[in-house]
Design an enzyme around this catalytic site. Structure first.
Site, PDB file in Angstrom:
ATOM      1  N   GLY A 151      43.396 -62.433  16.504  1.00 10.38           N
ATOM      2  CA  GLY A 151      44.183 -61.658  15.554  1.00 10.38           C
ATOM      3  C   GLY A 151      43.375 -60.478  15.044  1.00 10.38           C
ATOM      4  O   GLY A 151      42.446 -60.004  15.714  1.00 10.38           O
ATOM      5  N   GLY A 172      40.117 -62.271  10.748  1.00  9.40           N
ATOM      6  CA  GLY A 172      38.941 -62.906  11.366  1.00  9.40           C
ATOM      7  C   GLY A 172      37.812 -63.072  10.353  1.00  9.40           C
ATOM      8  O   GLY A 172      37.146 -64.119  10.302  1.00  9.40           O
ATOM      9  N   GLU A 195      38.602 -63.597  18.517  1.00  8.31           N
ATOM     10  CA  GLU A 195      39.020 -62.516  19.431  1.00  8.31           C
ATOM     11  C   GLU A 195      39.796 -61.531  18.571  1.00  8.31           C
ATOM     12  O   GLU A 195      40.902 -61.835  18.128  1.00  8.31           O
ATOM     13  CB  GLU A 195      39.927 -63.060  20.542  1.00  8.31           C
ATOM     14  CG  GLU A 195      39.245 -64.001  21.511  1.00  8.31           C
ATOM     15  CD  GLU A 195      38.316 -63.301  22.484  1.00  8.31           C
ATOM     16  OE1 GLU A 195      38.226 -62.062  22.460  1.00  8.31           O
ATOM     17  OE2 GLU A 195      37.657 -64.012  23.264  1.00  8.31           O
ATOM     18  N   GLU A 227      42.612 -49.346  14.401  1.00  6.16           N
ATOM     19  CA  GLU A 227      43.577 -49.791  15.401  1.00  6.16           C
ATOM     20  C   GLU A 227      44.992 -49.437  14.913  1.00  6.16           C
ATOM     21  O   GLU A 227      45.386 -49.834  13.818  1.00  6.16           O
ATOM     22  CB  GLU A 227      43.434 -51.311  15.529  1.00  6.16           C
ATOM     23  CG  GLU A 227      44.089 -51.882  16.726  1.00  6.16           C
ATOM     24  CD  GLU A 227      43.843 -53.393  16.815  1.00  6.16           C
ATOM     25  OE1 GLU A 227      43.759 -54.064  15.776  1.00  6.16           O
ATOM     26  OE2 GLU A 227      43.750 -53.875  17.950  1.00  6.16           O
TER      27      GLU A 227
HETATM   28  P1  NAD Z   1      46.807 -61.135  11.984  1.00  2.00           P
HETATM   29  O1  NAD Z   1      45.345 -61.248  11.754  1.00  2.00           O
HETATM   30  O2  NAD Z   1      47.629 -60.486  10.957  1.00  2.00           O
HETATM   31  O3  NAD Z   1      47.453 -62.585  12.207  1.00  2.00           O
HETATM   32  C1  NAD Z   1      46.978 -63.455  13.212  1.00  2.00           C
HETATM   33  C2  NAD Z   1      47.226 -64.886  12.780  1.00  2.00           C
HETATM   34  O4  NAD Z   1      46.434 -65.167  11.635  1.00  2.00           O
HETATM   35  C3  NAD Z   1      48.677 -65.176  12.409  1.00  2.00           C
HETATM   36  O5  NAD Z   1      49.016 -66.460  12.885  1.00  2.00           O
HETATM   37  C4  NAD Z   1      48.621 -65.188  10.882  1.00  2.00           C
HETATM   38  O6  NAD Z   1      49.597 -65.981  10.264  1.00  2.00           O
HETATM   39  C5  NAD Z   1      47.237 -65.761  10.630  1.00  2.00           C
HETATM   40  N1  NAD Z   1      46.670 -65.443   9.312  1.00  2.00           N
HETATM   41  C6  NAD Z   1      46.922 -64.363   8.527  1.00  2.00           C
HETATM   42  N2  NAD Z   1      46.198 -64.436   7.387  1.00  2.00           N
HETATM   43  C7  NAD Z   1      45.478 -65.584   7.463  1.00  2.00           C
HETATM   44  C8  NAD Z   1      44.556 -66.234   6.574  1.00  2.00           C
HETATM   45  N3  NAD Z   1      44.229 -65.704   5.399  1.00  2.00           N
HETATM   46  N4  NAD Z   1      44.003 -67.396   6.977  1.00  2.00           N
HETATM   47  C9  NAD Z   1      44.318 -67.950   8.170  1.00  2.00           C
HETATM   48  N5  NAD Z   1      45.198 -67.393   9.039  1.00  2.00           N
HETATM   49  C10 NAD Z   1      45.770 -66.224   8.689  1.00  2.00           C
HETATM   50  O7  NAD Z   1      46.963 -60.426  13.397  1.00  2.00           O
HETATM   51  P2  NAD Z   1      48.324 -60.102  14.161  1.00  2.00           P
HETATM   52  O8  NAD Z   1      48.974 -58.939  13.500  1.00  2.00           O
HETATM   53  O9  NAD Z   1      49.092 -61.340  14.363  1.00  2.00           O
HETATM   54  O10 NAD Z   1      47.791 -59.663  15.596  1.00  2.00           O
HETATM   55  C11 NAD Z   1      47.385 -58.374  15.891  1.00  2.00           C
HETATM   56  C12 NAD Z   1      45.893 -58.301  15.929  1.00  2.00           C
HETATM   57  O11 NAD Z   1      45.404 -59.236  16.875  1.00  2.00           O
HETATM   58  C13 NAD Z   1      45.396 -56.965  16.379  1.00  2.00           C
HETATM   59  O12 NAD Z   1      44.288 -56.584  15.597  1.00  2.00           O
HETATM   60  C14 NAD Z   1      44.978 -57.213  17.816  1.00  2.00           C
HETATM   61  O13 NAD Z   1      44.012 -56.316  18.301  1.00  2.00           O
HETATM   62  C15 NAD Z   1      44.456 -58.608  17.728  1.00  2.00           C
HETATM   63  N6  NAD Z   1      44.447 -59.255  19.048  1.00  2.00           N
HETATM   64  C16 NAD Z   1      43.242 -59.502  19.645  1.00  2.00           C
HETATM   65  C17 NAD Z   1      43.189 -60.058  20.919  1.00  2.00           C
HETATM   66  C18 NAD Z   1      41.881 -60.352  21.619  1.00  2.00           C
HETATM   67  O14 NAD Z   1      41.889 -61.112  22.585  1.00  2.00           O
HETATM   68  N7  NAD Z   1      40.766 -59.787  21.193  1.00  2.00           N
HETATM   69  C19 NAD Z   1      44.384 -60.355  21.574  1.00  2.00           C
HETATM   70  C20 NAD Z   1      45.593 -60.093  20.935  1.00  2.00           C
HETATM   71  C21 NAD Z   1      45.610 -59.555  19.660  1.00  2.00           C
END
Ligand code: NAD
Length: 488
Positions: A234, A239, A257, A388
């Protein structure tokens, strides 16, 4: 817009899958799911409560002794069943993703990739091997590799079941049990996978799949004292929160990731037409919602005008619209939050750079559509060059020499993927060495990856690596056993 194509899927699972049973959330809370193509609400999904997340971890903990006692081959039998059920469900999964996050059904591929990954891991459990040593006189020493226990996975919405299976399969084949939290933006394909897990006959508690936001259930998992490993994909923002939660609780192992701001570098001797098509595909596929999309392109000034002209012509050739229609290849952004974020970056881009294509967003009441957008000559120091955007928005800048472009490409906190196009092998390898990225494509760009090699990020793009040959290690503890051998 109105949806032209009626989905064939009329009913779908929206509940939590805990201990082998589908349940509503314990406090009855639900969250709405709206179509990104129309903005209309079409589902209510169970929001896992603190008690639900705790129950999922407790179920996984209780299932661990029996599951870890099976042989890898016995575990693999369930994997193969699940793989074939996923393939059978391809059309349904494609529609569910189109309905929840707007991915056109025409480009849905994750069912095949997820099944392939399951079939791979079904055969790979015997890789979990320790070593032995006779190097200490009087001892026969060895290491044992053992599963951690409960593994949690928190996944994003852009390719949901790829992450669900990519994280769960190596954790499970090595004997761990799992709790997966899907993204609130795309929970339906994960809930569908839960129905297939049940059909495949996995013992209750081995795989638990819950839906909900980061607050509450994501937060419970990352702080949980019984979760020993957390694998997260995410944003960098989340992260960092997860890493801090792990440090504050039980120092669970963390695999991250995260995001990217990937550069593609085009030298004058490159196959320009190929570079155009591939860099365009990288930023257009999934409407630019890909962590490794080449959102910055650096083209040598001697070929810049040719490249930009061809790139824009190619980028313009999208078929945007109802993601359920078989000829649509460009869907809306996943939701209003994503749409608004991209809109803000585009407005900022217009102030600091030169808008060369796209950039005009229609009213979001007609769906969250963003047209292919190109900016030129944006100063490297601007925020839009560093952060991003996660949409079909690319910044194209020029360069004169290798040192200059390496400095520009590396001038970011991200380091997920970098690409270089040149026919000069020496230059290609010099660049591959100098670019600060976990993955470098030579005469190719993202999303090209190698299943059997590690995937992950340098710098703030992540922590650890994933992939068919390395993920097994992420889910195994190493124990050293010292055995004194008495003289005869
Ligand atoms: P996000 O960080 O908003 O959410 C990802 C997950 O984390 C979701 O399930 C969300 O509910 C959860 N989450 C949110 N806040 C949290 C908290 N405080 N504690 C625990 N979990 C929490 O990201 P997104 O918008 O879902 O995804 C997009 C991002 O993911 C982009 O930055 C993208 O680059 C990244 N991404 C990375 C890869 C990789 O392999 N490096 C692959 C795909 C996406």
């Amino acid at each position: 817009m109105t949806l032209i194509q009626e989905p064939k899927v009329k009913s779908f699972e929206t509940r939590l899958f805990i201990n082998g049973k589908f349940v509503e959330s314990s406090d009855g809370r639900k969250f709405d799911l709206s179509s990104p193509a129309t903005g209309e609400k079409f589902a209510e999904v169970s929001e896992a409560s603190e008690d639900d997340a705790n129950a999922a971890v407790a179920a996984a903990k209780a299932a661990f002794p029996a599951w870890s006692a099976l042989s890898p081959a016995e575990r693999g039998v369930y994997f193969k069943k699940l793989a074939s059920l996923i393939i059978e469900s391809h059309n349904e999964l494609a529609e569910l993703e189109a309905m929840s996050m707007g991915r056109p059904v025409s480009i849905y591929f994750e069912s095949y990739a997820a099944a392939e990954t399951l079939n791979h891991y079904a055969e790979s459990g015997y890789q979990a091997l320790g070593t032995s040593s006779l190097n200490t006189p009087g001892f026969v020493n060895m290491t044992m590799r053992q599963p951690y226990g409960v593994v949690a996975a928190i996944i994003p919405w852009n390719v949901p079941i790829l992450f669900l299976i990519g994280k769960a399969a190596p954790a499970l084949i090595t004997g761990n049990t799992v709790v997966i939290k899907s993204s609130e933006k795309a929970p339906l394909t994960c809930a569908k996978i839960a129905t297939l897990v049940e059909k495949a006959g996995f013992p209750p508690g081995v795989i638990n799949i819950i839906s909900g936001h980061g607050q509450i259930s994501g937060n419970v998992l990352s702080h949980h004292m019984d979760v020993r490993v957390i694998s997260f994909t995410g944003s960098g923002r989340t992260g960092r929160i997860i890493q801090a939660a792990a440090a504050k609780s039980n120092l669970k192992n963390v695999i991250l990731e995260l995001g990217g701001k990937s550069p593609a570098v085009i030298f004058p001797d490159a196959d320009i037409q190929k570079a155009v098509e591939e860099t365009k595909h990288s930023i257009q596929w999934n409407s630019g919602q890909v962590c490794m999309a080449n959102s910055r392109i650096y083209v040598h000034e001697s070929v810049a005008s040719t490249f930009i002209d061809l790139f824009q012509k190619s980028f313009a050739k999208i078929k945007s619209g109802d993601p359920l229609l078989p000829d649509t290849n460009h869907g809306p952004q996943a939701d209003q939050i994503q749409f608004k974020q991209i809109q803000a970056y585009i407005e900022e881009g217009k102030k600091v750079g030169k808008l060369s294509m796209g950039g005009e967003l229609s009213d979001s009441t007609n769906g969250f559509f963003v047209p292919p957008t190109v900016f030129l000559e944006t100063p490297e120091t601007e925020r839009v060059m560093k952060e991003e955007i996660f949409g079909p928005v690319v910044h194209i800048n020029t360069f004169r020499d290798e040192d200059e472009v390496v400095a520009k490409a590396n001038d970011t906190e991200f380091g997920l993927y970098a690409a270089v196009y040149t026919k000069d092998i020496n230059r290609a390898l010099r660049m591959a060495k100098k670019l600060e990225a976990g993955n470098v494509g030579v005469n190719c760009t993202s999303p090209t990856v190698a299943k059997d090699l590690p995937f992950g990020g340098y710098k703030a793009s992540g922590l650890g690596r994933e992939g068919w040959t390395v993920s097994i290690d992420n889910f195994l503890e190493t124990k050293t056993v010292l055995i004194r051998v008495e003289d005869a």
